[in-house]
Scaffold this motif. Structure first.
Motif, PDB file in Angstrom:
ATOM      1  N   CYS A   1      -1.359  -6.524   1.289  1.00  0.00           N
ATOM      2  CA  CYS A   1      -0.866  -7.262   2.459  1.00  0.00           C
ATOM      3  C   CYS A   1      -1.143  -6.379   3.670  1.00  0.00           C
ATOM      4  O   CYS A   1      -0.962  -5.155   3.602  1.00  0.00           O
TER       5      CYS A   1
ATOM      6  N   ASP B   1       7.968 -11.114  -1.399  1.00  0.00           N
ATOM      7  CA  ASP B   1       6.830 -11.013  -2.313  1.00  0.00           C
ATOM      8  C   ASP B   1       7.269 -10.624  -3.725  1.00  0.00           C
ATOM      9  O   ASP B   1       6.780 -11.178  -4.707  1.00  0.00           O
TER      10      ASP B   1
ATOM     11  N   PRO C   1      -1.593 -12.064   4.042  1.00  0.00           N
ATOM     12  CA  PRO C   1      -0.470 -12.075   3.095  1.00  0.00           C
ATOM     13  C   PRO C   1      -0.872 -11.317   1.828  1.00  0.00           C
ATOM     14  O   PRO C   1      -2.037 -10.954   1.649  1.00  0.00           O
ATOM     15  N   LEU C   2       0.068 -11.092   0.944  1.00  0.00           N
ATOM     16  CA  LEU C   2      -0.177 -10.362  -0.295  1.00  0.00           C
ATOM     17  C   LEU C   2      -1.154 -11.147  -1.179  1.00  0.00           C
ATOM     18  O   LEU C   2      -0.825 -12.210  -1.689  1.00  0.00           O
TER      19      LEU C   2
ATOM     20  N   TYR D   1       1.149  -2.467   0.921  1.00  0.00           N
ATOM     21  CA  TYR D   1       1.332  -2.966   2.285  1.00  0.00           C
ATOM     22  C   TYR D   1       0.691  -1.967   3.250  1.00  0.00           C
ATOM     23  O   TYR D   1       1.159  -0.838   3.372  1.00  0.00           O
TER      24      TYR D   1
ATOM     25  N   ARG E   1       8.864 -13.573  -5.463  1.00  0.00           N
ATOM     26  CA  ARG E   1       7.844 -14.540  -5.852  1.00  0.00           C
ATOM     27  C   ARG E   1       7.078 -14.069  -7.089  1.00  0.00           C
ATOM     28  O   ARG E   1       6.857 -14.829  -8.030  1.00  0.00           O
TER      29      ARG E   1
ATOM     30  N   ARG F   1      -2.519  -5.770  -5.340  1.00  0.00           N
ATOM     31  CA  ARG F   1      -2.407  -6.793  -4.295  1.00  0.00           C
ATOM     32  C   ARG F   1      -2.254  -6.057  -2.963  1.00  0.00           C
ATOM     33  O   ARG F   1      -1.634  -5.001  -2.900  1.00  0.00           O
TER      34      ARG F   1
ATOM     35  N   PRO G   1       2.106  -4.121  -5.552  1.00  0.00           N
ATOM     36  CA  PRO G   1       1.974  -4.637  -4.191  1.00  0.00           C
ATOM     37  C   PRO G   1       1.803  -3.481  -3.198  1.00  0.00           C
ATOM     38  O   PRO G   1       2.593  -2.543  -3.187  1.00  0.00           O
TER      39      PRO G   1
END
Length: 190
Positions: free
Chosen positions: A49, A97, A62-63, A9, A100, A47, A7
């Motif tokens: 975001c 995130d 969003p991611l 950001y 999830r 991913r 992830p």
């Protein structure tokens, strides 16, 4: 099914002081997407975001898989750069995130936070919010990218892993791709 996810950001200052640099940020995001597109493994794994902030932060993407196009970032007519509220929001988003993704039985790599600003915070208490973000077990790798007349000291505190400066001729998309590649090579999971 993707079994390993990184992830990322992108946290971007869109205050008035950054208005001359937003086109460069958007070009960098397109360039990064092109780099991801060129690598099948990265396409499945990364991913992205996007959070923008001035006087307050806002999630504008969003991611999602990094290959999906992001909306153009637009500057705000706000003079404040509230770093603290951006760090607080990102901490909440990262926690949500990662939970999830883990519920989806995905291995999650240590997140990467790529912070873009001129480094001129208007909230003097921002270091406390940064400390709370970096004190979590989900502490992201922190990279800062400075544009314009930067406050190198502030960016140095934020970019504990690395600091890039646009004035050195470094393009944002390449700096982001380089940071992601470096993070992918590390076997750190959360």
């Amino acid at each position: 099914m993707v079994l390993d996810v990184l992830p990322c950001y992108l946290v971007c200052d869109v205050s008035f002081s950054m208005s001359d640099h937003i086109d460069e940020v958007n070009a960098g995001m397109r360039e990064f997407r092109g780099v991801v597109h060129a690598d099948r493994h990265a396409t499945a794994q990364i991913r992205l975001c996007v959070v923008v902030f001035a006087e307050s932060p806002l999630v504008v993407r969003p991611l999602l898989p990094a290959l999906e196009p992001a909306e153009e970032i637009t500057p705000r007519e706000e003079s404040g750069s509230d770093f603290g509220s951006a760090f607080t929001l990102v901490r909440t988003i990262i926690e949500r995130d990662v939970r999830r993704l883990k519920r989806q039985r995905v291995q999650v790599r240590r997140p990467l936070l790529f912070f873009v600003s001129d480094g001129r915070a208007t909230d003097p208490a921002w270091p406390a919010s940064l400390a709370r973000l970096t004190a979590t077990t989900l502490w992201p790798e922190m990279v800062a990218f400075g544009l314009g007349a930067v406050d190198q000291r502030a960016l140095g505190r934020i970019g504990s892993s690395r600091v890039f400066l646009g004035s050195d001729g470094v393009r944002l998309g390449i700096a982001l791709a380089s940071s992601v590649a470096r993070t992918v090579l590390r076997p750190e999971h959360v």
